[in-house]
Design an enzyme around this catalytic site. Structure first.
Site, PDB file in Angstrom:
ATOM      1  N   SER A  13       0.930  -1.298   0.349  1.00  0.00           N
ATOM      2  CA  SER A  13       0.096  -0.318  -0.263  1.00  0.00           C
ATOM      3  C   SER A  13       0.827   0.888  -0.258  1.00  0.00           C
ATOM      4  O   SER A  13       1.259   1.437  -0.532  1.00  0.00           O
ATOM      5  CB  SER A  13      -0.730   0.244   1.152  1.00  0.00           C
ATOM      6  OG  SER A  13      -2.129   1.161   0.865  1.00  0.00           O
ATOM      7  N   HIS A  38      -2.871  -0.985  -3.630  1.00  0.00           N
ATOM      8  CA  HIS A  38      -3.492  -0.238  -3.437  1.00  0.00           C
ATOM      9  C   HIS A  38      -3.948   1.281  -4.267  1.00  0.00           C
ATOM     10  O   HIS A  38      -2.665   1.707  -3.843  1.00  0.00           O
ATOM     11  CB  HIS A  38      -3.752   0.048  -1.621  1.00  0.00           C
ATOM     12  CG  HIS A  38      -4.363  -1.157  -1.045  1.00  0.00           C
ATOM     13  ND1 HIS A  38      -4.009  -1.104   0.677  1.00  0.00           N
ATOM     14  CD2 HIS A  38      -5.099  -2.273  -1.336  1.00  0.00           C
ATOM     15  CE1 HIS A  38      -4.419  -2.283   1.012  1.00  0.00           C
ATOM     16  NE2 HIS A  38      -4.754  -2.644  -0.265  1.00  0.00           N
ATOM     17  N   ASP A  72      -4.572  -5.246   5.938  1.00  0.00           N
ATOM     18  CA  ASP A  72      -5.090  -5.804   4.507  1.00  0.00           C
ATOM     19  C   ASP A  72      -4.295  -6.234   4.369  1.00  0.00           C
ATOM     20  O   ASP A  72      -1.836  -6.052   4.469  1.00  0.00           O
ATOM     21  CB  ASP A  72      -5.064  -4.691   3.598  1.00  0.00           C
ATOM     22  CG  ASP A  72      -6.178  -5.482   2.103  1.00  0.00           C
ATOM     23  OD1 ASP A  72      -6.443  -7.061   2.572  1.00  0.00           O
ATOM     24  OD2 ASP A  72      -5.481  -4.949   0.871  1.00  0.00           O
TER      25      ASP A  72
END
EC number: 3.1.1.61
Length: 200
Positions: A22, A49, A142
């Site tokens: 991310s 992401h 995540d």
């Protein structure tokens, strides 16, 4: 291979690598993936992401820097060895049992679509112990559940050292949920990936 690589890769046959990242992930990936040779014999699938309201140029940007072919994953596309795939924005990316990609627009997971967990969990079910999962820098949890699923299926799990990460939240969440096989800096992750070629 050095002693660390020997210990991590001994007796393993790896067919695929999945990577999640991310915030700070593009920089980390640009330090890892360009070192892989064109003859790297595994598929590498990446969930990074991204805002889902714009097109992604990741495949184009990374293709300019990698020897391996780079593609944006698409629905029903079969995975090919020696290729790097990026998840498209706005869709969850999964790997089916027949080793093809599947896209869906189910609800975001950890506020993200694509979600790292969904890719990793599906890849673990498809590849089992022949999968390597790598989780890099990021600002959510995540990927923690996905890495735990990979470990439960016998795959190799590697997490970026939180002290080396631009944002440590994601690596720390994975480490706390289930201890990975290795916690490594970005340069060490790149060296380990290069050493994976010797498991073929």
């Amino acid at each position: 291979m050095n002693a660390v690589h020997d210990a991590l890769l001994a007796g393993r046959k790896i067919d695929a690598v999945v990577i999640g990242a991310s915030a700070g992930g593009i920089d980390a990936l640009l330090r890892i993936l360009p070192a892989l040779p064109r003859s790297f014999g595994f598929s590498v699938t990446v969930v990074l992401h991204l805002p889902d309201d714009r097109d992604s140029r990741l495949a184009e940007v990374f293709q300019q820097r990698l020897a391996m072919p780079v593609r944006q994953a698409d629905d029903k596309m079969p995975l090919e060895a020696g290729t790097v795939y990026f998840a498209p924005p706005g869709y969850h990316l999964s790997i089916e049992r027949d080793l093809s990609f599947s896209l869906s627009q189910e609800d975001p997971v950890h506020f993200s679509r694509p979600a790292i967990d969904l890719l990793m969990e599906s890849a673990a079910d498809a590849y089992g112990k022949r999968l390597a999962g790598i989780l890099l820098t990021g600002a959510s949890a995540d990927g923690a559940a996905g890495m735990a699923r990979i470990a439960a299926c016998g795959g190799l799990t590697v997490v970026q050292d939180p002290l080396d990460a631009e944002i440590a939240t994601m690596p720390l969440a994975a480490i706390r949920l289930r201890a990975p096989d290795a916690v490594l800096s970005v340069p060490a992750i790149g060296a380990l990936m290069a050493a994976m070629k010797e498991t073929q």
